[in-house]
Design a protein around this motif. Structure first.
Motif, PDB file in Angstrom:
ATOM      1  N   LYS A 228     130.975  35.385 102.202  1.00  0.00           N
ATOM      2  CA  LYS A 228     131.910  34.364 102.659  1.00  0.00           C
ATOM      3  C   LYS A 228     132.552  33.629 101.478  1.00  0.00           C
ATOM      4  O   LYS A 228     133.743  33.290 101.519  1.00  0.00           O
ATOM      5  N   LEU A 229     131.771  33.386 100.424  1.00  0.00           N
ATOM      6  CA  LEU A 229     132.325  32.713  99.248  1.00  0.00           C
ATOM      7  C   LEU A 229     133.378  33.581  98.574  1.00  0.00           C
ATOM      8  O   LEU A 229     134.441  33.089  98.159  1.00  0.00           O
ATOM      9  N   ARG A 230     133.112  34.876  98.470  1.00  0.00           N
ATOM     10  CA  ARG A 230     134.113  35.781  97.893  1.00  0.00           C
ATOM     11  C   ARG A 230     135.395  35.775  98.719  1.00  0.00           C
ATOM     12  O   ARG A 230     136.498  35.731  98.176  1.00  0.00           O
ATOM     13  N   ALA A 231     135.233  35.824 100.046  1.00  0.00           N
ATOM     14  CA  ALA A 231     136.406  35.827 100.916  1.00  0.00           C
ATOM     15  C   ALA A 231     137.200  34.529 100.768  1.00  0.00           C
ATOM     16  O   ALA A 231     138.443  34.555 100.758  1.00  0.00           O
ATOM     17  N   ARG A 240     138.878  33.116  90.063  1.00  0.00           N
ATOM     18  CA  ARG A 240     137.490  32.859  89.711  1.00  0.00           C
ATOM     19  C   ARG A 240     136.576  33.841  90.438  1.00  0.00           C
ATOM     20  O   ARG A 240     136.902  34.333  91.514  1.00  0.00           O
ATOM     21  N   ILE A 241     135.420  34.098  89.867  1.00  0.00           N
ATOM     22  CA  ILE A 241     134.406  34.912  90.519  1.00  0.00           C
ATOM     23  C   ILE A 241     133.164  34.060  90.708  1.00  0.00           C
ATOM     24  O   ILE A 241     132.985  33.028  90.049  1.00  0.00           O
ATOM     25  N   THR A 242     132.321  34.484  91.615  1.00  0.00           N
ATOM     26  CA  THR A 242     131.109  33.717  91.890  1.00  0.00           C
ATOM     27  C   THR A 242     130.135  33.832  90.713  1.00  0.00           C
ATOM     28  O   THR A 242     130.190  34.776  89.913  1.00  0.00           O
ATOM     29  N   ASN A 243     129.229  32.864  90.621  1.00  0.00           N
ATOM     30  CA  ASN A 243     128.229  32.895  89.555  1.00  0.00           C
ATOM     31  C   ASN A 243     127.340  34.132  89.676  1.00  0.00           C
ATOM     32  O   ASN A 243     126.932  34.716  88.666  1.00  0.00           O
ATOM     33  N   ALA A 244     127.032  34.545  90.928  1.00  0.00           N
ATOM     34  CA  ALA A 244     126.192  35.730  91.122  1.00  0.00           C
ATOM     35  C   ALA A 244     126.887  36.981  90.585  1.00  0.00           C
ATOM     36  O   ALA A 244     126.270  37.811  89.898  1.00  0.00           O
TER      37      ALA A 244
END
Length: 350
Positions: A228-231, A240-244
């Motif tokens: 969901k965060l990527r979406a 930006r990309i997620t920390n994971a």
């Protein structure tokens, strides 16, 4: 029995399966972790669905709601604020705001002395690939919920067809009539997947529920929150990309440069896939030995399936190979660190 035993070895879930049989009776092999005993026809049918890539069902826990306000917001979401009907355990359709608010209040935690509300409901999603008949998906989930939950837990469900994949949201009241709480763990989710697939097949829909590793696929490694965060980042047009994802890429680059090693579970997955391959090869040999044309055709399909799945790659391994190829552009494939040694048995594989 060799066919059934080999198929069970290839498709058993990652957790330890507990089943009871008569010690004085003939030895029997479970075809599913929760349903039934394998026979020749059922084992052949299951093997054919796997190697011929029948659609895999998806069952996920999407959230846990705390308190009446949170439950009401979730019911408003799955009901699209009254645009869709929400079906109850008793077959009633909730559409009005008052009905939804009343159901949320019934499920909410009434113990005021708690420092924070306990979980009032648990939400799950049942999904099938594009092209599946939505009404059959809804019917399968309705039958599953009735069989698995109706004797102790209240629940509601809503069918969504606004995406290519038809899916049903099932929301279950956490506290049951006997005061036990609904908290689905891997064993229960696996049973739900198997039951969902079985109900779909009963309605004429090809469906299967097997572990990823039984299909030659590694661990995806993406939680629902991360997806969901990527979406959300994509919808905002952010670069930006997620920390994971950043940590995964940094580790993959370090592995490609020889400065780090792949996580231990990569070796465990590789070793387990080799065991699964041997089990599939055994099933193919048993089928060939029968001399039946249908069995020989299925054995051929099993070997084609294995040829297409030489390795089982998890997400970190795929990232490491990608960065290794970018760093060595003149080589078509860069070598990865060896993961052929069997991992230490932690007791989770059975």
């Amino acid at each position: 029995m060799e066919l059934e035993s080999a198929l069970w070895e290839a498709t058993r879930p990652a957790f330890r399966v507990r089943y009871i049989h008569d010690p004085n009776g003939p030895q029997r092999v479970p075809l599913y972790a929760s349903y039934g005993i394998a026979t020749g026809p059922t084992a052949r049918a299951k093997l054919a669905r796997i190697v011929r890539k029948a659609p895999e069902v998806v069952v996920k826990v999407t959230g846990r709601q705390r308190g009446g306000t949170h439950v009401k917001a979730h019911l408003d979401y799955i009901g699209r604020k009254g645009a869709l009907g929400i079906e109850t355990r008793d077959g009633e359709i909730l559409t009005s705001k008052d009905d939804i608010a009343e159901r949320a209040a019934e499920w909410s935690d009434t113990l005021q002395w708690r420092s924070r509300p306990t979980v009032s409901s648990v939400s799950l999603i049942f999904s099938m690939p594009e092209g599946t008949d939505p009404d059959k998906v809804l019917g399968a989930v309705r039958a599953l919920a009735h069989a698995e939950l109706s004797d102790n837990h209240d629940y509601v469900l809503a069918l969504h067809t606004d995406t290519p994949r038809p899916h049903v949201h099932l929301t279950v009241q956490a506290e049951g009539l006997d005061r036990t709480r609904f908290n689905p763990r891997p064993v229960q989710l696996n049973r739900f997947r198997e039951r969902f697939a079985r109900e779909l097949r009963a309605r004429g829909v090809a469906a299967e529920a097997t572990p990823r590793r039984a299909r030659g696929q590694g661990i995806a490694g993406s939680s629902m929150a991360l997806v969901k965060l990527r979406a959300r980042l994509r919808s905002e047009g952010s670069r930006r990309i997620t920390n994971a994802d950043r940590r995964t890429n940094e580790q993959a680059i370090a592995v490609a440069r020889g400065q780090d090693q792949l996580p231990p579970f990569i070796a465990a997955g590789t070793f387990r896939w080799q065991e699964i391959r041997r089990a599939y090869e055994q099933t193919a040999a048993v089928l060939d030995a029968t001399g039946q044309a249908d069995d020989r055709e299925l054995a051929s399909d099993v070997r084609k399936f294995l040829d297409k799945h030489q390795d089982m790659n998890a997400t970190p391994e795929v990232f490491a190979a990608y960065h290794a190829r970018r760093m060595v552009p003149d080589q078509s494939k860069a070598p990865l660190p060896s993961t052929n040694r069997p991992p230490k048995d932690q007791g989770r594989g059975r």
